[in-house]
Design a protein around this motif. Structure first.
Motif, PDB file in Angstrom:
ATOM      1  N   UNK A 417     -18.000  -4.664  -1.022  1.00 57.43           N
ATOM      2  CA  UNK A 417     -17.001  -4.000  -0.197  1.00 57.43           C
ATOM      3  C   UNK A 417     -15.679  -4.711  -0.079  1.00 57.43           C
ATOM      4  N   UNK A 418     -15.512  -5.841  -0.772  1.00 57.52           N
ATOM      5  CA  UNK A 418     -14.263  -6.588  -0.666  1.00 57.52           C
ATOM      6  C   UNK A 418     -13.137  -5.871  -1.406  1.00 57.52           C
ATOM      7  N   UNK A 612      -1.969  -2.415  -4.882  1.00 60.55           N
ATOM      8  CA  UNK A 612      -2.212  -1.497  -3.772  1.00 60.55           C
ATOM      9  C   UNK A 612      -3.061  -2.203  -2.717  1.00 60.55           C
ATOM     10  N   UNK A 613      -2.620  -2.216  -1.458  1.00 59.99           N
ATOM     11  CA  UNK A 613      -3.349  -2.959  -0.409  1.00 59.99           C
ATOM     12  C   UNK A 613      -4.797  -2.494  -0.271  1.00 59.99           C
TER      13      UNK A 613
END
Length: 692
Positions: A417-418, A612-613
């Motif tokens: 999930x990082x 992209x953040x």
């Protein structure tokens, strides 16, 4: 009385020629060497013969009356002077480093130590007890074997290779479709049920954890445990007897022959970086008592102690020509006598160490490079050890492939999930050119893996956030604390259907990425059926249900992913660009490309898109190798939410059809037209074939 003649120094070990046996042992610092012959049970010494000749530091003799089956060992005389690196003690029977068969087992006692255990002077004291009765013995053998008139051995190209890492015993010990008396042995590896399973998976190569003769550490035996994995070698030529019902060498070769007949290659995990003799307070079983100063790296300023690059107490010194010769002789023996197809070298950085650290031009690499017997076998390095400068991923010569732990850590973090990893994921999915694209190396240089014997299984990777190694008896201190795992909201087993569904999904995603990624994929045996070690990430000593594969979910609709893996390996065979020998190239001035990175909107990615953040979505097209082949469009969505994306609008492809969808078992094959909008479900992998 034996008829003794001088014999020859040319071939080390014991060599039976049909009339008698030649014995030869290397020791540069010995003053005298005695050959000890034992009765058939190894309990009584029946003859002791001083080797009459030594040539180029090899002690040798020929005995006319010695035939296969004869048990023997050595006693080596010389100075006991640990402070100068010498640890000779003729009271200790020593195992021949070139033993092809080992009879009996090591029964631990203080007599196996060259010094007086408990003495305040430790290893500077001297012990006079005889250890022969409790020592395993080398055995003279007849090496001949009828391989039969068989087809040529399987020879998957590097690009075709799919490795399946397994433990000889653990793989089959609980398989109910294999005869009980065969389970856990060499023979079980080639049982019809096992061969059928390997074919369903679509793997090409079985990599076996160590089968070189090894011993169980005393501290483990005292805790009723063992060196289950086998990384505690004492003999580099003899197959481990505990996996055989009868003659280990013949049973092993018969298994190799049957696996070859079934189309599978066999690789061995080999441990030439250290031995079972441990540090300066370890036992004297073979090398230490034969010539400690030659075999091991010793501290330059104080040769009483060992220069330990392996974390085991000692390191073999391959800068010594006779030690290097032993390793090369061993490798050739397994290829020529046992028909092995490749090797994975444990802590391989140690093998290439010189006086100034890791050396890409080391004697070991040079010897491997020019050896005609090893020219056509697969060589895989574990490219690190624990010494200074030991981490050498990407640093091995072009002949080698290497375990790519960067793939493992990146993909674990991504599916845990990082965010902000899509740049790194892109490199790992396309062969890790940042690590291996130099010195004419190809994408096959990297062996991609998510799980191996050391660490969590795939099921445990998504079931535990913490290691649970209490059964090892070390208060859970052993094993890595950095597992990059995700228990999906609950530590350990659960009945929660949402958690179970998420865990299955993440397992499928990791398997999908592994088989879609360029480079060589390595699967851990048992991951396809959800095998768990109950959170133990260091099951090296667990010769029991913890370490054995649990096959109880084989055939279970929810947890058995054997056919899913088979589908992935079929995709890998179908799309040659996954198995490319060339590094990918982005779109050039002339519009040609082998990889095209796309945004969810189907546009080519810009630098802003890469940054992209918290980005967790990545999609790309791998162009075909040949013009008549199909393109492959891969969509990775590690976000917890669905993401809308557009089918690529590329003029050369009219339609795209799904070949893989990890959240939908029904791959419909319906053509999708360019610019069609779809949704990538949360935490999913989708792949499409592009039709011209």
């Amino acid at each position: 009385m034996m008829r003794v003649s001088e014999g020859t120094h040319v071939r080390l070990g014991s060599t039976w020629d049909g009339r008698g046996t030649n014995f030869a042992l290397f020791s540069a610092h010995a003053e005298k060497v005695e050959l000890c012959l034992f009765d058939s049970k190894g309990r009584r010494e029946i003859e002791r013969i001083a080797l009459p000749e030594h040539t180029e530091n090899i002690w040798h003799c020929y005995l006319n009356d010695v035939a296969p089956g004869q048990l023997y060992g050595y006693r080596v005389y010389g100075p006991y002077d640990p402070q100068h690196g010498h640890r000779f003690n003729p009271h200790k029977l020593l195992l021949d480093p070139y033993a092809k068969k080992i009879s009996g087992r090591l029964v631990w006692s203080d007599a196996h130590f060259a010094y007086r255990a408990g003495s305040p002077r430790e290893d500077l004291s001297f012990d006079r007890r005889d250890n022969a009765r409790a020592m395993p013995k080398a055995t003279v053998i007849d090496e001949t074997f009828n391989w039969g008139r068989r087809e040529p051995r399987p020879n998957a190209t590097w690009e075709e290779t799919i490795i399946y890492e397994a433990h000889v015993k653990g793989l089959t010990k609980t398989r109910m479709d294999i005869a009980p008396e065969l389970r856990g042995t060499y023979g079980a590896l080639a049982a019809p049920a096992m061969i059928d399973h390997l074919r369903r998976l679509g793997v090409t190569t079985i990599e076996l954890l160590p089968v070189h003769g090894f011993v169980d550490d005393r501290h483990l035996v005292e805790r009723k445990l063992s060196n289950y994995w086998g990384y505690n070698s004492l003999s580099f030529f003899a197959p481990e007897q505990r996996y055989a019902k009868g003659a280990a060498l013949d049973e092993f070769r018969m298994t190799v022959a049957r696996l070859h007949d079934a189309g599978f290659e066999i690789m061995l995990d080999v441990v030439y970086n250290h031995t079972a003799e441990g540090n300066h307070l370890g036992p004297t079983l073979s090398f230490r008592g034969i010539d400690n100063a030659s075999y091991y790296w010793l501290m330059p300023d104080d040769p009483r102690y060992y220069d330990d690059f392996t974390g085991t107490g000692n390191s073999l010194n391959l800068t010594h020509p006779r030690v290097l010769q032993m390793v090369m002789d061993s490798l050739r023996y397994w290829v020529e006598v046992c028909h092995i197809d490749g090797f994975r070298f444990d802590l391989a950085s140690t093998l290439a160490r010189g006086a100034h650290g890791f050396d890409r031009n080391s004697a070991f690499f040079n010897a491997i490079r020019q050896d005609p017997v090893l020219a056509n076998v697969k060589l895989v390095a574990e490219p690190w050890d624990v010494g200074p400068g030991g981490y050498q991923v990407g640093g091995f010569p072009s002949q080698w492939s290497e375990w790519n732990d960067r793939y493992r850590s990146t993909m674990r973090r991504y599916w845990a999930g990082e965010g902000n990893l899509i740049g790194d994921v892109s490199r790992r999915m396309t062969g890790s050119s940042d690590l291996f694209n130099h010195d004419d190396r190809a994408p096959r240089a990297g062996v991609n893996h998510v799980t191996v014997h050391d660490g969590f299984t795939l099921a445990d990777l998504f079931s535990y956030n913490e290691k649970h190694n209490e059964a090892n008896g070390e208060d859970n201190r052993d094993g890595s604390n950095d597992n990059l795992s995700n228990n999906c909201g609950h530590e350990g087993p659960t009945d929660d259907p949402a958690i179970l569904s998420l865990r299955r999904q993440l397992r499928k995603n990791q398997l999908a990425c592994l088989l879609l990624a360029q480079g060589i994929p390595l699967l851990l045996a048992g991951d396809e059926v959800g095998n768990s070690q109950s959170g133990n990430n260091n099951a090296y000593c667990q010769d029991n249900e913890i370490g054995w594969i649990d096959w109880s979910d084989l055939g279970d609709r929810e947890n058995d992913m054997t056919d899913f893996v088979g589908h992935l390996t079929a995709i890998r065979r179908r799309f040659a660009q996954i198995r490319s020998r060339q590094w990918v190239t982005a779109k050039g001035i002339n519009g040609s490309y082998s990889v095209l990175w796309l945004t969810p909107e189907g546009n080519e990615m810009t630098e802003a898109d890469w940054n992209f953040p918290e980005g967790r979505f990545l999609s790309y097209v791998l162009g075909p190798v040949e013009s008549h082949e199909q393109a492959l469009y891969v969509v990775l969505n590690a976000a917890p939410d669905p993401i809308e994306f557009r089918i690529p609008n590329l003029e050369e492809y009219k339609t795209w059809s799904i070949v893989l969808h990890t959240t939908d078992d029904d791959v419909d094959g319906v053509p999708r037209h360019p610019n069609t909008t779809m949704q990538a479900p949360p935490r999913s992998v989708i792949a499409f074939a592009g039709q011209r």
